[in-house]
Scaffold this motif. Structure first.
Motif, PDB file in Angstrom:
ATOM      1  N   ALA A 196       0.817  -1.207   0.000  1.00  0.00           N
ATOM      2  CA  ALA A 196       0.000   0.000   0.000  1.00  0.00           C
ATOM      3  C   ALA A 196       0.858   1.267   0.000  1.00  0.00           C
ATOM      4  N   ALA A 197       2.043   1.182   0.583  1.00  0.00           N
ATOM      5  CA  ALA A 197       2.953   2.337   0.615  1.00  0.00           C
ATOM      6  C   ALA A 197       4.368   1.845   0.309  1.00  0.00           C
ATOM      7  N   TYR A 198       4.497   1.200  -0.860  1.00  0.00           N
ATOM      8  CA  TYR A 198       5.752   0.559  -1.248  1.00  0.00           C
ATOM      9  C   TYR A 198       6.753   1.591  -1.766  1.00  0.00           C
ATOM     10  N   ALA A 199       8.053   1.333  -1.495  1.00  0.00           N
ATOM     11  CA  ALA A 199       9.139   2.151  -2.062  1.00  0.00           C
ATOM     12  C   ALA A 199      10.418   1.316  -2.026  1.00  0.00           C
ATOM     13  N   SER A 200      11.313   1.585  -2.971  1.00  0.00           N
ATOM     14  CA  SER A 200      12.604   0.897  -2.994  1.00  0.00           C
ATOM     15  C   SER A 200      13.662   1.841  -3.545  1.00  0.00           C
ATOM     16  N   GLY A 201      14.905   1.485  -3.319  1.00  0.00           N
ATOM     17  CA  GLY A 201      16.000   2.314  -3.816  1.00  0.00           C
ATOM     18  C   GLY A 201      17.306   1.537  -3.791  1.00  0.00           C
ATOM     19  N   ARG A 202      18.240   1.977  -4.640  1.00  0.00           N
ATOM     20  CA  ARG A 202      19.563   1.338  -4.690  1.00  0.00           C
ATOM     21  C   ARG A 202      20.600   2.287  -4.090  1.00  0.00           C
ATOM     22  N   GLN A 203      21.437   1.747  -3.236  1.00  0.00           N
ATOM     23  CA  GLN A 203      22.529   2.485  -2.622  1.00  0.00           C
ATOM     24  C   GLN A 203      23.807   1.716  -2.901  1.00  0.00           C
ATOM     25  N   ASP A 204      24.461   2.080  -3.993  1.00  0.00           N
ATOM     26  CA  ASP A 204      25.625   1.359  -4.493  1.00  0.00           C
ATOM     27  C   ASP A 204      25.201  -0.071  -4.834  1.00  0.00           C
ATOM     28  N   ARG A 205      25.699  -1.087  -4.162  1.00  0.00           N
ATOM     29  CA  ARG A 205      25.294  -2.461  -4.458  1.00  0.00           C
ATOM     30  C   ARG A 205      24.273  -3.001  -3.466  1.00  0.00           C
ATOM     31  N   LEU A 206      23.673  -2.106  -2.699  1.00  0.00           N
ATOM     32  CA  LEU A 206      22.638  -2.496  -1.742  1.00  0.00           C
ATOM     33  C   LEU A 206      21.275  -2.020  -2.237  1.00  0.00           C
ATOM     34  N   VAL A 207      20.314  -2.941  -2.312  1.00  0.00           N
ATOM     35  CA  VAL A 207      18.927  -2.605  -2.657  1.00  0.00           C
ATOM     36  C   VAL A 207      18.119  -2.633  -1.368  1.00  0.00           C
ATOM     37  N   VAL A 208      17.366  -1.553  -1.139  1.00  0.00           N
ATOM     38  CA  VAL A 208      16.547  -1.431   0.073  1.00  0.00           C
ATOM     39  C   VAL A 208      15.084  -1.387  -0.360  1.00  0.00           C
ATOM     40  N   ILE A 209      14.264  -2.273   0.217  1.00  0.00           N
ATOM     41  CA  ILE A 209      12.841  -2.385  -0.123  1.00  0.00           C
ATOM     42  C   ILE A 209      12.029  -2.097   1.135  1.00  0.00           C
ATOM     43  N   GLY A 210      11.068  -1.181   1.022  1.00  0.00           N
ATOM     44  CA  GLY A 210      10.267  -0.800   2.178  1.00  0.00           C
ATOM     45  C   GLY A 210       8.779  -0.792   1.892  1.00  0.00           C
ATOM     46  N   ASP A 211       8.001  -0.952   2.947  1.00  0.00           N
ATOM     47  CA  ASP A 211       6.538  -0.877   2.855  1.00  0.00           C
ATOM     48  C   ASP A 211       6.010  -0.529   4.242  1.00  0.00           C
ATOM     49  N   SER A 212       4.882   0.195   4.287  1.00  0.00           N
ATOM     50  CA  SER A 212       4.332   0.650   5.566  1.00  0.00           C
ATOM     51  C   SER A 212       2.828   0.416   5.610  1.00  0.00           C
ATOM     52  N   ALA A 213       2.308   0.350   6.839  1.00  0.00           N
ATOM     53  CA  ALA A 213       0.864   0.202   7.057  1.00  0.00           C
ATOM     54  C   ALA A 213       0.527   0.786   8.416  1.00  0.00           C
ATOM     55  N   TYR A 214      -0.732   1.264   8.535  1.00  0.00           N
ATOM     56  CA  TYR A 214      -1.189   1.792   9.818  1.00  0.00           C
ATOM     57  C   TYR A 214      -1.440   0.640  10.792  1.00  0.00           C
ATOM     58  N   MET A 215      -1.220   0.920  12.039  1.00  0.00           N
ATOM     59  CA  MET A 215      -1.492  -0.054  13.096  1.00  0.00           C
ATOM     60  C   MET A 215      -2.776   0.366  13.815  1.00  0.00           C
ATOM     61  N   GLY A 216      -3.769  -0.532  13.855  1.00  0.00           N
ATOM     62  CA  GLY A 216      -5.027  -0.240  14.538  1.00  0.00           C
ATOM     63  C   GLY A 216      -6.066   0.417  13.675  1.00  0.00           C
ATOM     64  N   LYS A 217      -5.806   0.641  12.386  1.00  0.00           N
ATOM     65  CA  LYS A 217      -6.820   1.198  11.490  1.00  0.00           C
ATOM     66  C   LYS A 217      -6.485   0.794  10.058  1.00  0.00           C
ATOM     67  N   ASP A 218      -7.468   1.010   9.175  1.00  0.00           N
ATOM     68  CA  ASP A 218      -7.285   0.614   7.788  1.00  0.00           C
ATOM     69  C   ASP A 218      -6.194   1.446   7.110  1.00  0.00           C
ATOM     70  N   THR A 219      -5.576   0.814   6.122  1.00  0.00           N
ATOM     71  CA  THR A 219      -4.496   1.476   5.384  1.00  0.00           C
ATOM     72  C   THR A 219      -4.957   1.715   3.954  1.00  0.00           C
ATOM     73  N   PRO A 220      -5.182   2.944   3.546  1.00  0.00           N
ATOM     74  CA  PRO A 220      -5.582   3.210   2.160  1.00  0.00           C
ATOM     75  C   PRO A 220      -4.396   3.069   1.219  1.00  0.00           C
ATOM     76  N   LYS A 221      -4.671   2.823  -0.060  1.00  0.00           N
ATOM     77  CA  LYS A 221      -3.620   2.718  -1.059  1.00  0.00           C
ATOM     78  C   LYS A 221      -3.011   4.090  -1.336  1.00  0.00           C
ATOM     79  N   LYS A 222      -1.697   4.090  -1.538  1.00  0.00           N
ATOM     80  CA  LYS A 222      -0.951   5.299  -1.916  1.00  0.00           C
ATOM     81  C   LYS A 222      -1.163   6.424  -0.911  1.00  0.00           C
ATOM     82  N   ASP A 223      -1.258   6.103   0.345  1.00  0.00           N
ATOM     83  CA  ASP A 223      -1.405   7.148   1.360  1.00  0.00           C
ATOM     84  C   ASP A 223      -0.106   7.974   1.401  1.00  0.00           C
ATOM     85  N   PRO A 224      -0.207   9.298   1.225  1.00  0.00           N
ATOM     86  CA  PRO A 224       1.022  10.123   1.144  1.00  0.00           C
ATOM     87  C   PRO A 224       1.837  10.111   2.439  1.00  0.00           C
TER      88      PRO A 224
END
Length: 260
Positions: free
Chosen positions: A210-238
């Motif tokens: 729902a809030a996916y993002a990734s990035g490359r830092q030299d030879r390291l790839v970092v993948i992230g995602d987030s969600a609300y705790m205790g309530k619904d998580t809308p798509k593409k929440d800024p």
């Protein structure tokens, strides 16, 4: 007949003339002029001859500084160039490589992330991946993988769970290929700890891109995602997307952290 001289004579004084020595025929051996009385018989010596003069006396004025010829200047320049080349080669031989230099210092974070779970993949990246990402690792396996969960709080008091996955590849080129594949829809992903139902994650929300993002830092790839705790998580929440992008800065520190 002369008078008898044996008898007593009158004590009369003899008329004698003083003797005079005639030195006119004596030739002096040498004449030594003396400026001072105590130097009358002292030999006078000049300064010792210089190496250029030799024992026979001076042969001319002392030589001036040697003049450097154009060939001499060229040889000096060649020597300096060789010294610079050798010094540069030695520096390249002893300086630490990019891998030995260590990861960059983490930039400041705008959120305070609290580590909840962290795990290293001891069986490679392929075993914890799905879809095309799994196929990618079958051809180009990673060197190191970590998966972690963090919690943070937004200014409005909302609690957020964020997954951060770090994938260390052999070189920047393979890391770029992986990052390009992860940004495409429907290509699969590296499973997070909630999806793998690790202990202590039962009450945590699902992280379904729902809030996916990734990035490359030299030879390291970092993948992230987030969600609300205790309530619904809308798509593409800024707000959640901003949290995920900020959490990507945790990539290198998470990869380098020693397992507990």
């Amino acid at each position: 007949m002369p008078e008898d001289m044996t008898g007593p004579q009158d004590n009369t004084q003899r008329d004698t003339a003083p003797l005079r020595r005639d030195n006119s025929r004596i030739q002096p051996d040498r004449a030594m002029p003396a400026q001072y009385p105590n130097q009358a018989t002292r030999a006078v010596y000049g300064p010792p001859p210089t190496p250029q003069q030799g024992a026979g006396g001076p042969s001319g004025p002392p030589p001036g500084p040697r003049r450097v010829t154009p060939l001499g200047w060229a040889l000096r320049g060649l020597v300096l160039l060789l010294v610079a080349v050798v010094s540069g080669a030695l520096w390249l031989a002893v300086k630490p490589s990019d891998e030995q230099a260590g990861p960059p210092e983490p930039p400041p974070l705008r959120y305070q992330f609290e580590l909840s779970h962290r795990e290293e993949a001891f069986h490679g990246c392929k075993q914890v991946s799905r879809g095309q990402i799994r196929s990618f690792f079958a051809e180009e396996e990673c060197e190191h993988l970590t998966r972690a969960l963090y919690t943070t709080e937004l200014p409005d008091g909302s609690r957020v769970l964020t997954s951060v996955v770090t994938v260390l590849m052999p070189d920047p080129a393979s890391a770029q290929r992986l990052n390009t594949l992860t940004t495409k829809d429907g290509t699969g992903n590296v499973r997070d700890l909630v999806e793998d139902e690790r202990a202590g994650t039962d009450d945590m929300p699902d992280l379904d891109d729902a809030a996916y993002a990734s990035g490359r830092q030299d030879r390291l790839v970092v993948i992230g995602d987030s969600a609300y705790m205790g309530k619904d998580t809308p798509k593409k929440d800024p707000d959640l997307t901003d949290v995920t992008n900020e959490a990507l800065k945790l990539g290198w520190p998470q990869d380098q952290q020693k397992p507990s």
